[in-house]
Motif scaffolding. Sequence first.
Motif, PDB file in Angstrom:
ATOM      1  N   ARG A  35       0.834  -1.198   0.000  1.00 54.46           N
ATOM      2  CA  ARG A  35       0.000   0.000   0.000  1.00 54.46           C
ATOM      3  C   ARG A  35       0.869   1.247   0.000  1.00 54.46           C
ATOM      4  NH1 ARG A  35      -1.250   2.831   4.848  1.00 54.46           N
ATOM      5  NH2 ARG A  35      -0.079   2.068   6.643  1.00 54.46           N
ATOM      6  N   ILE A  36       0.276   2.353  -0.437  1.00 54.75           N
ATOM      7  CA  ILE A  36       0.891   3.670  -0.364  1.00 54.75           C
ATOM      8  C   ILE A  36       0.475   4.298   0.956  1.00 54.75           C
ATOM      9  CG2 ILE A  36       1.025   5.950  -1.457  1.00 54.75           C
ATOM     10  CD1 ILE A  36       0.073   4.434  -4.065  1.00 54.75           C
ATOM     11  N   ILE A  37       1.408   4.933   1.640  1.00 56.41           N
ATOM     12  CA  ILE A  37       1.135   5.588   2.918  1.00 56.41           C
ATOM     13  C   ILE A  37       0.727   7.034   2.649  1.00 56.41           C
ATOM     14  CG2 ILE A  37       2.096   6.233   5.161  1.00 56.41           C
ATOM     15  CD1 ILE A  37       4.143   3.957   4.759  1.00 56.41           C
ATOM     16  N   PHE A  38      -0.355   7.471   3.286  1.00 59.02           N
ATOM     17  CA  PHE A  38      -0.866   8.826   3.091  1.00 59.02           C
ATOM     18  C   PHE A  38      -0.940   9.577   4.414  1.00 59.02           C
ATOM     19  CE2 PHE A  38      -2.593   6.792  -0.712  1.00 59.02           C
ATOM     20  CZ  PHE A  38      -2.424   7.777  -1.672  1.00 59.02           C
ATOM     21  N   ASP A  39      -0.712  10.875   4.323  1.00 59.89           N
ATOM     22  CA  ASP A  39      -1.046  11.809   5.392  1.00 59.89           C
ATOM     23  C   ASP A  39      -2.180  12.655   4.847  1.00 59.89           C
ATOM     24  OD1 ASP A  39      -1.268  13.632   7.404  1.00 59.89           O
ATOM     25  OD2 ASP A  39       0.730  14.488   7.181  1.00 59.89           O
ATOM     26  N   GLY A  40      -3.423  12.329   5.230  1.00 59.29           N
ATOM     27  CA  GLY A  40      -4.558  12.913   4.537  1.00 59.29           C
ATOM     28  C   GLY A  40      -4.611  12.366   3.131  1.00 59.29           C
ATOM     29  N   ALA A  41      -4.531  13.246   2.135  1.00 54.25           N
ATOM     30  CA  ALA A  41      -4.492  12.814   0.744  1.00 54.25           C
ATOM     31  C   ALA A  41      -3.097  12.975   0.135  1.00 54.25           C
ATOM     32  CB  ALA A  41      -5.510  13.604  -0.072  1.00 54.25           C
ATOM     33  N   THR A  42      -2.092  13.230   0.984  1.00 52.70           N
ATOM     34  CA  THR A  42      -0.723  13.419   0.506  1.00 52.70           C
ATOM     35  C   THR A  42       0.075  12.133   0.671  1.00 52.70           C
ATOM     36  OG1 THR A  42      -0.742  15.761   1.104  1.00 52.70           O
ATOM     37  CG2 THR A  42       1.413  14.724   0.798  1.00 52.70           C
ATOM     38  N   THR A  44       3.121   9.929   1.324  1.00 55.95           N
ATOM     39  CA  THR A  44       4.363  10.158   2.068  1.00 55.95           C
ATOM     40  C   THR A  44       5.327   8.989   1.998  1.00 55.95           C
ATOM     41  OG1 THR A  44       3.364   9.306   4.118  1.00 55.95           O
ATOM     42  CG2 THR A  44       3.174  11.681   3.687  1.00 55.95           C
ATOM     43  N   GLY A  45       4.922   7.868   1.382  1.00 56.19           N
ATOM     44  CA  GLY A  45       5.804   6.720   1.299  1.00 56.19           C
ATOM     45  C   GLY A  45       5.032   5.480   0.899  1.00 56.19           C
ATOM     46  N   VAL A  46       5.673   4.323   1.060  1.00 59.21           N
ATOM     47  CA  VAL A  46       5.027   3.053   0.744  1.00 59.21           C
ATOM     48  C   VAL A  46       5.329   2.042   1.837  1.00 59.21           C
ATOM     49  CG1 VAL A  46       5.090   3.403  -1.756  1.00 59.21           C
ATOM     50  CG2 VAL A  46       6.986   2.214  -0.639  1.00 59.21           C
ATOM     51  N   GLU A  47       4.430   1.108   1.997  1.00 56.08           N
ATOM     52  CA  GLU A  47       4.606  -0.015   2.918  1.00 56.08           C
ATOM     53  C   GLU A  47       4.788  -1.267   2.072  1.00 56.08           C
ATOM     54  OE1 GLU A  47       2.191  -0.528   6.767  1.00 56.08           O
ATOM     55  OE2 GLU A  47       1.272  -1.937   5.350  1.00 56.08           O
ATOM     56  N   ALA A  48       5.835  -2.040   2.356  1.00 56.60           N
ATOM     57  CA  ALA A  48       6.174  -3.166   1.506  1.00 56.60           C
ATOM     58  C   ALA A  48       6.453  -4.416   2.324  1.00 56.60           C
ATOM     59  CB  ALA A  48       7.396  -2.827   0.652  1.00 56.60           C
ATOM     60  N   ALA A  59       9.037   9.016   1.419  1.00 54.50           N
ATOM     61  CA  ALA A  59       9.350   9.815   0.237  1.00 54.50           C
ATOM     62  C   ALA A  59       9.491  11.280   0.644  1.00 54.50           C
ATOM     63  CB  ALA A  59       8.248   9.667  -0.806  1.00 54.50           C
ATOM     64  N   ARG A  60      10.637  11.889   0.298  1.00 55.83           N
ATOM     65  CA  ARG A  60      10.826  13.301   0.605  1.00 55.83           C
ATOM     66  C   ARG A  60      10.032  14.183  -0.348  1.00 55.83           C
ATOM     67  NH1 ARG A  60      16.320  11.806   1.009  1.00 55.83           N
ATOM     68  NH2 ARG A  60      16.736  12.820  -0.995  1.00 55.83           N
ATOM     69  N   ARG A  61       9.873  13.740  -1.603  1.00 56.14           N
ATOM     70  CA  ARG A  61       9.204  14.574  -2.596  1.00 56.14           C
ATOM     71  C   ARG A  61       7.909  13.938  -3.107  1.00 56.14           C
ATOM     72  NH1 ARG A  61      12.372  18.790  -4.099  1.00 56.14           N
ATOM     73  NH2 ARG A  61      14.624  18.626  -3.780  1.00 56.14           N
ATOM     74  N   GLU A  62       8.010  12.804  -3.786  1.00 62.91           N
ATOM     75  CA  GLU A  62       6.840  12.188  -4.405  1.00 62.91           C
ATOM     76  C   GLU A  62       6.948  10.675  -4.356  1.00 62.91           C
ATOM     77  OE1 GLU A  62       5.582  13.540  -8.300  1.00 62.91           O
ATOM     78  OE2 GLU A  62       6.881  15.294  -8.158  1.00 62.91           O
ATOM     79  N   VAL A  63       5.806  10.014  -4.521  1.00 64.22           N
ATOM     80  CA  VAL A  63       5.747   8.574  -4.760  1.00 64.22           C
ATOM     81  C   VAL A  63       5.361   8.380  -6.221  1.00 64.22           C
ATOM     82  CG1 VAL A  63       4.552   6.415  -4.229  1.00 64.22           C
ATOM     83  CG2 VAL A  63       5.132   8.013  -2.388  1.00 64.22           C
ATOM     84  N   ILE A  64       6.147   7.597  -6.954  1.00 66.01           N
ATOM     85  CA  ILE A  64       5.886   7.326  -8.364  1.00 66.01           C
ATOM     86  C   ILE A  64       5.527   5.849  -8.500  1.00 66.01           C
ATOM     87  CG2 ILE A  64       6.711   7.609 -10.718  1.00 66.01           C
ATOM     88  CD1 ILE A  64       6.894  10.162  -9.029  1.00 66.01           C
ATOM     89  N   VAL A  65       4.318   5.566  -8.942  1.00 62.67           N
ATOM     90  CA  VAL A  65       3.849   4.188  -9.108  1.00 62.67           C
ATOM     91  C   VAL A  65       4.157   3.725 -10.524  1.00 62.67           C
ATOM     92  CG1 VAL A  65       1.822   2.685  -9.091  1.00 62.67           C
ATOM     93  CG2 VAL A  65       2.037   4.508  -7.387  1.00 62.67           C
ATOM     94  N   GLY A 281      -7.158  13.770  -6.990  1.00 57.70           N
ATOM     95  CA  GLY A 281      -7.646  13.601  -5.628  1.00 57.70           C
ATOM     96  C   GLY A 281      -6.547  13.438  -4.607  1.00 57.70           C
ATOM     97  N   THR A 282      -5.280  13.354  -5.056  1.00 58.22           N
ATOM     98  CA  THR A 282      -4.155  13.158  -4.146  1.00 58.22           C
ATOM     99  C   THR A 282      -3.081  14.204  -4.416  1.00 58.22           C
ATOM    100  OG1 THR A 282      -2.843  11.698  -5.586  1.00 58.22           O
ATOM    101  CG2 THR A 282      -4.592  10.677  -4.269  1.00 58.22           C
ATOM    102  N   ASP A 283      -2.095  14.255  -3.534  1.00 56.51           N
ATOM    103  CA  ASP A 283      -0.915  15.102  -3.705  1.00 56.51           C
ATOM    104  C   ASP A 283       0.334  14.240  -3.643  1.00 56.51           C
ATOM    105  OD1 ASP A 283      -2.279  17.644  -3.804  1.00 56.51           O
ATOM    106  OD2 ASP A 283      -2.607  17.458  -1.636  1.00 56.51           O
ATOM    107  N   ARG A 284       1.355  14.670  -4.387  1.00 56.05           N
ATOM    108  CA  ARG A 284       2.672  14.014  -4.373  1.00 56.05           C
ATOM    109  C   ARG A 284       2.598  12.547  -4.784  1.00 56.05           C
ATOM    110  NH1 ARG A 284       5.472  15.382   1.269  1.00 56.05           N
ATOM    111  NH2 ARG A 284       6.891  13.817   0.415  1.00 56.05           N
ATOM    112  N   LEU A 285       1.732  12.257  -5.735  1.00 49.68           N
ATOM    113  CA  LEU A 285       1.568  10.875  -6.208  1.00 49.68           C
ATOM    114  C   LEU A 285       1.343  10.888  -7.710  1.00 49.68           C
ATOM    115  CD1 LEU A 285       1.202   7.828  -5.602  1.00 49.68           C
ATOM    116  CD2 LEU A 285      -1.230   8.302  -5.250  1.00 49.68           C
ATOM    117  N   ARG A 286       2.164  10.144  -8.433  1.00 46.18           N
ATOM    118  CA  ARG A 286       2.026  10.022  -9.884  1.00 46.18           C
ATOM    119  C   ARG A 286       2.038   8.550 -10.272  1.00 46.18           C
ATOM    120  NH1 ARG A 286       4.662  15.289 -12.536  1.00 46.18           N
ATOM    121  NH2 ARG A 286       5.846  16.053 -10.756  1.00 46.18           N
ATOM    122  N   VAL A 287       1.561   8.292 -11.483  1.00 45.08           N
ATOM    123  CA  VAL A 287       1.677   6.972 -12.105  1.00 45.08           C
ATOM    124  C   VAL A 287       2.474   7.146 -13.386  1.00 45.08           C
ATOM    125  CG1 VAL A 287       0.462   5.008 -13.104  1.00 45.08           C
ATOM    126  CG2 VAL A 287      -0.516   6.205 -11.133  1.00 45.08           C
TER     127      VAL A 287
END
Length: 322
Positions: A35-42, A44-48, A59-65, A281-287
């Motif tokens: 899963r991707i970790i969120f703070d609200g809709a931002t 912040t990292g991933v759980e693996a 993630a300091r800047r973004e999560v790229i899927v 709907g999210t921040d700092r998240l791209r595909v």
Amino acid sequence: MSVADGRRMSAARAYLHEAIDRPNVRLVLHCEVRRIIFDGATATGVEAVVPEGVVSFSARREVIVCAGALESPLLLERSGVGDPRVLAAAGVPMVAGNRAIGGNLRQHRGIAFMTQFSEVPGGSAVLPFGTATVAAVLKSDLSASAPDTDLLFYPFVVPGHDGAPARIGGAAVGFYPHSPTSTGSIHITGPGLEHAPRLVPNYLSTDHDRKLLVAGFARFREIVAAEPFASIASSADLPKSEDEEGLVRHSLEHGAVINHPIGTCALGPSGAVDDQLRVRGTDRLRVADASVMPTLPSGNTAAPSMAVGWITGDLILDGVSR
């Protein structure tokens, strides 16, 4: 073909291996993101999940899927980003509603036929240039405005639905229409990696795709009936029925996908991602993979997927430099 110095070249060898020694690159093997970790809709990292257990990466800047057209939508949905109805049914708390995720699944689906050669001796060799050694891009109907079908020739016989072993001294020939309009979907059925997804491919569900299959088969028969191929090859497994219903049934029962799935996180005005590939709907998240393509390219998806990655790198650098 992805070839360098006479050998097959993967994207990992071409790009990742060149960058692996950079201080800002870390490769973690035997690792599956759940899963991707969120703070609200931002983001912040991933759980693996790794062999040692569950770990988190920040993630300091973004999560790229970049998990591909089948896995990227599932990861987003497990993380709470997706159609509210799908999330609720799977028992996943919603982070951001995004009804476009998991839909618009498109695939190239084709038919291959095995032939035996009566005069040409077989041989054995390494396949450094991939399997399809001859390809044609053609019009299924000569009055069409542009090519719409790929014809492929493989210099060996592969196991078919009858379980026959691979043999030399033969060939597999087949075709697939370029731009199917049939769309399917893939969605989670539960919150964890252990829950199998629900895949609805929906192949050949539009009149456009069914008619293109019939027209493509007619052109295919013309080509394999021409000399010198016709004199040395037998095509015993051609479908007995050439009408639309029979060919569609044959393709669904004995055809195959070409492993070109796209579109499940498609970009567009009402798509899952915007024109910067940011998840709506999210921040700092791209595909950044084939799932963002709204329609299929005419040919293979490998090079276009690499182009998506390259463009995404430019978008990220542009954002960092501002």
